[in-house]
Design an enzyme around this catalytic site. Structure first.
Site, PDB file in Angstrom:
ATOM      1  N   HIS A  39      82.253 -76.178   2.873  1.00  0.00           N
ATOM      2  CA  HIS A  39      81.695 -75.231   3.563  1.00  0.00           C
ATOM      3  C   HIS A  39      83.081 -73.826   3.816  1.00  0.00           C
ATOM      4  O   HIS A  39      83.977 -74.374   4.959  1.00  0.00           O
ATOM      5  CB  HIS A  39      81.851 -76.240   5.085  1.00  0.00           C
ATOM      6  CG  HIS A  39      80.410 -76.929   4.515  1.00  0.00           C
ATOM      7  ND1 HIS A  39      78.904 -76.999   5.144  1.00  0.00           N
ATOM      8  CD2 HIS A  39      80.386 -78.508   3.608  1.00  0.00           C
ATOM      9  CE1 HIS A  39      78.228 -78.054   4.259  1.00  0.00           C
ATOM     10  NE2 HIS A  39      78.519 -78.592   4.348  1.00  0.00           N
TER      11      HIS A  39
ATOM     12  N   GLU B  84      81.624 -71.588   5.586  1.00  0.00           N
ATOM     13  CA  GLU B  84      81.764 -71.327   7.680  1.00  0.00           C
ATOM     14  C   GLU B  84      82.626 -71.680   8.274  1.00  0.00           C
ATOM     15  O   GLU B  84      83.108 -71.632   9.182  1.00  0.00           O
ATOM     16  CB  GLU B  84      80.584 -71.352   8.048  1.00  0.00           C
ATOM     17  CG  GLU B  84      79.731 -72.940   7.714  1.00  0.00           C
ATOM     18  CD  GLU B  84      79.459 -73.327   6.458  1.00  0.00           C
ATOM     19  OE1 GLU B  84      79.815 -72.853   5.402  1.00  0.00           O
ATOM     20  OE2 GLU B  84      79.122 -74.257   6.838  1.00  0.00           O
TER      21      GLU B  84
ATOM     22  N   CYS C 150      76.809 -75.879  -0.233  1.00  0.00           N
ATOM     23  CA  CYS C 150      76.595 -77.110  -0.152  1.00  0.00           C
ATOM     24  C   CYS C 150      75.089 -77.354  -0.846  1.00  0.00           C
ATOM     25  O   CYS C 150      75.142 -77.933  -2.027  1.00  0.00           O
ATOM     26  CB  CYS C 150      76.905 -77.752   1.132  1.00  0.00           C
ATOM     27  SG  CYS C 150      77.660 -79.624   0.908  1.00  0.00           S
TER      28      CYS C 150
HETATM   29  N1  GLN Z   1      72.896 -83.592   1.099  1.00  0.00           N
HETATM   30  C1  GLN Z   1      74.433 -83.107   0.187  1.00  0.00           C
HETATM   31  C2  GLN Z   1      74.949 -83.463   0.137  1.00  0.00           C
HETATM   32  O1  GLN Z   1      75.049 -85.006   0.799  1.00  0.00           O
HETATM   33  C3  GLN Z   1      75.017 -81.909   0.712  1.00  0.00           C
HETATM   34  C4  GLN Z   1      76.013 -82.244   1.944  1.00  0.00           C
HETATM   35  C5  GLN Z   1      75.633 -80.404   2.696  1.00  0.00           C
HETATM   36  O2  GLN Z   1      74.937 -79.777   2.700  1.00  0.00           O
HETATM   37  N2  GLN Z   1      76.323 -80.501   3.868  1.00  0.00           N
HETATM   38  O3  GLN Z   1      75.742 -83.713  -0.891  1.00  0.00           O
END
Ligand code: GLN
Length: 536
Positions: free
Chosen positions: A508, A510, A382
């Site tokens: 994600h 994970e 992310c």
């Molecule tokens: N802050 C980034 C976004 O909103 C990444 C979010 C995250 O790592 N969950 O796109």
């Protein structure tokens, strides 16, 4: 008819109700029962999505896009069955539902009160999963500790439900602490007695006591607890500290918790639990033939619960590779271009963690530059993936101000920018791009080889994305978009061709790693780190 098990906690928080609930569920599942677990959290937030990770650890996201308590991650990792919004309810959500109904006129003419209106809404939510017909047994974990002011409506709801459902269809497991007083050289039962007394004051006689302890509980102490708390002696269950949470189902099996539960619920014991694959996993986890050192760069590293699913995914992937994964947490704010070499020295792989906001962002970028230039395996999740795009833009494409608009709205080269549909959104709660979306993998890419298929589904939680205006430039310079959302062309995975392992995921992975299904990206990242360590 569905049977209901309620799990309460006494004496102190952090006794591990989530792990006990997940372990019991695992044993019942392994006997052939269809089991789910839900958690009720007594705070006023509608969900934990707006909480700082320092407050409450990681926010776990379900397939249907609910932002939930991290215990749901344990439920999924143990049971290998997805959860949903219905598995995590907060006081905020209960009150919101009741207040909405009041405005609709559902209680016209009545004074709306905690009893019966709030408790009715809690009970309705406690029964929803059971009414779906999908489960034989629903385990309900109550957050907080008995005696907390905010837990009262939940305890009262359990009292009412026990009466409504009857003792053959429901039971209460109370988790308590049996502390060891070193000076006296003894285990003490008084805190347990007091906490059961408090439950009795609220009208609940627990059926089973699970006693968290650092030392084995003797027969005498079991008898004493049983006598003073009105339970059978076989309903006093020892829960001794374990070296890994994955041992707890076997410890509970030894204590016959599953048998006691089934007998009380008048359910057939069926066959002994089939835990072959679980034991196989534990065997590989505890007898590694190799070892790797992986750095996790993030800004919440003071609280390991902030990266719970990532550290568990490493445990699953390590076991799969028969390799001990030593995770070194590195504070992104402590990294600079000058000290990156020293801080990352000796690591076989580096994962740059998810996150929000600009704090620590430069350290993440410095770490990525170092591992990219030195052929050290890299995995970005992310925000970690977004940082990899920014770093490549600055240092390879020669776009000096490459940046995410999350960090600088006026960036000259906004290589990561806010998603179109996010721009009109003002509210913060539950409004990110959340939950499971499809992603097509590019033929011949590393991602496609790792997954061994062309279409995957992964879970998301973000507002920003790769800016497709720069896609051509990046691909020409060697960074490939190897995973694309088929509906709106969002870039979901980036990778580098000429690097042993350099992969970033907008989603994600994970969140989907379980004991039975370690996530392929983690498995391959650990394998790549292992090859790197052998080359050194
Ligand atoms: N802050 C980034 C976004 O909103 C990444 C979010 C995250 O790592 N969950 O796109």
């Amino acid at each position: 008819m569905t049977k209901y098990i309620f799990v309460t906690g006494g004496v102190t928080s952090s006794l591990g109700k989530g792990i006990i609930s997940a372990s019991l569920a695992k044993l019942l599942q392994a006997r052939g029962y269809r089991v789910t677990i839900q958690k009720f959290d007594p705070y006023i937030n509608i969900d934990p999505g707006t909480l700082n990770p320092y407050e409450h650890g990681e926010c776990y996201v379900t397939e249907d896009g609910a932002e939930t308590d991290l215990d749901l991650g344990h439920y999924e990792r143990f049971l290998n069955v997805p959860t949903s919004q219905a598995n995590n309810i907060t006081t905020g959500r209960i009150y919101q539902n009741v207040i909405n109904k009041e405005r609709e006129g559902a209680y016209l003419g009545k004074t709306v009160q905690v009893v019966p209106h709030i408790t009715d809404e809690i009970k309705r939510n406690m029964l929803i999963l059971g009414e779906s017909g999908e489960f034989d047994i629903v385990i309900t974990e109550l957050g907080g500790t008995v005696g907390d002011i905010e837990s009262l409506p939940y305890i009262e709801s359990v009292r009412q439900l026990r009466w409504e459902l009857g003792s053959a269809n429901s039971l209460v497991i109370h988790l308590t602490l049996v502390p060891y007083l070193a000076a006296a050289g003894e285990l003490k039962t008084k805190p347990t007695q007091h906490s059961v007394k408090m439950l009795l004051e609220y009208g609940i006689q627990p059926d089973i006591l699970v006693c968290r302890t650092e030392h084995h509980i003797s027969q005498d102490i079991r008898r004493k607890i049983a006598q003073f708390c009105n339970v059978n002696i076989n309903a006093v269950v020892e829960s001794i500290d374990a070296s890994t949470i994955y041992d707890v189902p076997l410890l509970m099996l030894k204590e016959q918790l599953d048998r006691t539960v089934l007998t009380k619920l008048k359910l057939p014991h069926k066959s002994e639990p089939d835990l072959e694959s679980w034991k196989d996993f534990l065997g590989r986890l505890k007898n590694p033939t190799n070892e790797v050192h992986i750095g996790v760069v993030g800004k919440y590293v003071e609280l390991p619960d902030a990266y719970k699913s990532i550290s568990e995914a490493f445990i699953h992937a390590g076991a799969k590779n028969e390799c001990k994964v030593n995770v070194k947490y590195i504070h992104s704010e402590s990294l600079t271009p000058e000290n990156a070499v020293e801080k990352l020295r000796g690591l076989d792989g580096v994962l740059v963690a998810p996150g929000f906001g600009s704090r620590g962002i430069d350290g993440k970028i410095d770490a990525i530059r170092y591992v990219r230039e030195n052929d050290i395996p890299f995995f970005g999740i992310c925000l970690g993936m977004q940082c990899a795009v920014v770093e490549y833009g600055r240092n390879v494409l020669g776009l000096p101000d490459a940046q995410s608009t999350e960090m600088n709205e006026d960036a000259k080269f906004p290589v990561i920018s806010m998603m179109e549909e996010q721009k009109k959104i003002k509210n913060k709660g539950g409004t990110m791009r959340l939950g499971s979306y499809a992603c097509d993998l590019k033929k011949g890419s590393k991602a496609a080889a790792i997954y061994g298929k062309n279409r995957i589904n992964e879970r998301h939680r973000h507002r920003y994305e790769f800016n497709n205006q720069f896609l051509d430039q990046y691909e020409k310079a060697g960074m490939t978009a190897s995973g694309i959302n088929p509906e709106n062309n969002l870039v979901e995975i980036i990778e580098l061709k000429n690097h042993p392992f350099f992969l970033g995921a907008q989603f994600h992975p994970e969140l989907k790693s379980t004991v039975d299904n370690p996530h392929p990206l983690f498995v391959n990242f650990v394998a790549a780190s292992l090859s790197h360590s052998k080359k050194k």
